[in-house]
Design an enzyme around this catalytic site. Structure first.
Site, short mmCIF file in Angstrom:
data_model
loop_
_atom_site.label_atom_id
_atom_site.label_comp_id
_atom_site.label_asym_id
_atom_site.label_seq_id
_atom_site.Cartn_x
_atom_site.Cartn_y
_atom_site.Cartn_z
N ASP A 242 0.85 -1.19 0.00
CA ASP A 242 0.00 0.00 0.00
C ASP A 242 0.89 1.25 0.00
O ASP A 242 1.88 1.32 0.75
CB ASP A 242 -0.91 0.02 1.24
CG ASP A 242 -1.87 1.17 1.21
OD1 ASP A 242 -2.91 1.06 0.54
OD2 ASP A 242 -1.58 2.20 1.87
N GLU A 285 -4.83 2.39 -4.25
CA GLU A 285 -3.36 2.40 -4.20
C GLU A 285 -2.81 1.11 -3.59
O GLU A 285 -1.64 1.03 -3.21
CB GLU A 285 -2.86 3.60 -3.41
CG GLU A 285 -3.14 3.57 -1.91
CD GLU A 285 -4.51 4.12 -1.54
OE1 GLU A 285 -4.70 4.47 -0.37
OE2 GLU A 285 -5.39 4.20 -2.43
#
Length: 365
Positions: A242, A285
């Site tokens: 992430d 993301e």
């Protein structure tokens, strides 16, 4: 369905095309007779202009038509009004004989039929007649016409079996070409459909921005991964990644630059991924790398390499430089505690959360 369609097409085409060819052959025979009448008329005009005597004009007309054969066995024959055969190119031994009382193998009096149809303005007569070099009679149809000035009956005919054979092979060759074209068309359609289905499948399992696999692909590939895991001494591993503070990147530098960051991270993941490694954009993301690793440390090394390379990239927005970092969690599949690979991914996500809470920009296993 394709086979049924092909059979129906061939049957329909054979029926319609054979009927059309039969009509064409009959029309062709009728045209030949009209041409023969034109030839006779030409010599008759020479007679009328006294350039030739009647006997000379008739002799030249008969000689011209006697030599005017066509096709494999097409010819003209002429009878006078009394039934006498004037020309018969393929059976010259019949010339001079009277056929008024001749009957074919079916008992039909041929000359009488010829005379009746011809004097009505021309028409078709069905009968049987021997072929060249044989005494056996075959079904035949002839178109006959009458030339009143000389009282001649002129005809030309078609053997039905030869006509059907010619039509059969003509239809067969034509339908073969059409069928081949139809099969090529079907094959092309199948290839095109297969291509688009493949493209749609790729779209459904590929992220349009990064070209990485999607979360859906992970669900599809999991059973195969678990089966392979039983056959290898390597460890099936999930690396959950992430980007740190990605929302602030979009807010400060815009979504276009945010997309550039995502593309770059995806590129770095692909460049470091090895055979049988799958890189996926899990959502937003978040990224996941799935693969088989020799041990826990080799998986951590992979995650650290990606983390380090991403942190080294310098992005530029309106002459302002910025960089990004990422956090990662690593989990090896364990048959004792993971009843599915989804649980392995969840454990990797939990390790990612630990990396976030520990200060980000790190890998936790």
């Amino acid at each position: 369905m394709i086979i049924i369609g092909i059979v129906a097409f061939v049957l329909f085409f054979y029926h319609s095309f054979s009927t059309s060819l039969e009509q064409e052959k009959k029309a062709q025979s009728k045209n030949f007779i009209e041409s023969a009448l034109g030839i006779i008329q030409h010599f008759h005009q020479l007679e009328l202009s006294e350039k030739l005597t009647t006997a000379e004009a008739q002799q030249l007309a008969m000689h011209t038509l006697e030599s005017a054969t066509y096709g494999d066995d097409g010819y003209f024959w002429i009878n006078d009004s009394n039934g006498k055969i004037l020309i018969q190119p393929y059976m010259p031994n019949l010339v001079g004989l009277n056929m008024t009382n001749w009957a074919d193998s079916t008992g039909k009096y041929i000359f009488q039929e010829f005379d009746r149809e011809a004097r009505k303005g021309g028409g078709w007569v069905s009968y049987t007649w021997p072929k060249l070099n044989t005494s056996e009679e075959f079904p035949k149809i002839s178109y006959v016409a009458h030339y009143p000035a000389w009282d001649w009956l002129i005809g030309t005919g078609l053997y039905l079996d030869d006509m059907k054979s010619d039509i059969f092979w003509a239809v067969l060759s034509t339908s073969g070409v059409l069928l081949l074209g139809f099969l090529i068309f079907i094959f092309t359609i199948i290839v095109i459909i297969n291509y688009f289905v493949h493209q749609l499948s790729e779209l459904s399992i590929r992220d349009s921005l990064t070209n990485l696999y999607t979360k859906r692909f992970l669900k599809e590939i999991s059973p195969a991964l678990l089966n392979h895991n039983k056959l290898t001494d390597h460890h099936l591993t999930a690396i959950f990644i992430d980007l740190d503070h990605f929302k602030s990147i979009n807010d400060l530098h815009g979504h276009d630059n945010g997309d550039k960051v995502l593309k770059k991270v995806a590129k770095i993941m692909r460049e470091n991924a090895k055979q049988r490694h799958y890189c996926m954009r899990y959502g937003g993301e978040e990224f996941v790398l799935i693969g088989f690793f020799e041990n826990e440390m080799s998986a951590v090394d992979m995650a650290e390499t990606i983390r380090h390379q991403v942190s080294e990239v310098c992005f530029i927005n309106d002459n302002n430089e910025f960089s990004v970092t990422l956090s990662a969690g690593v989990a090896l599949h364990n048959n004792l505690i993971d009843d599915s690979f989804a649980n392995t991914v969840k454990r990797a996500d939990m390790k990612l959360y630990e990396a976030k809470t520990a200060g980000r920009n790190r890998v936790v296993v």
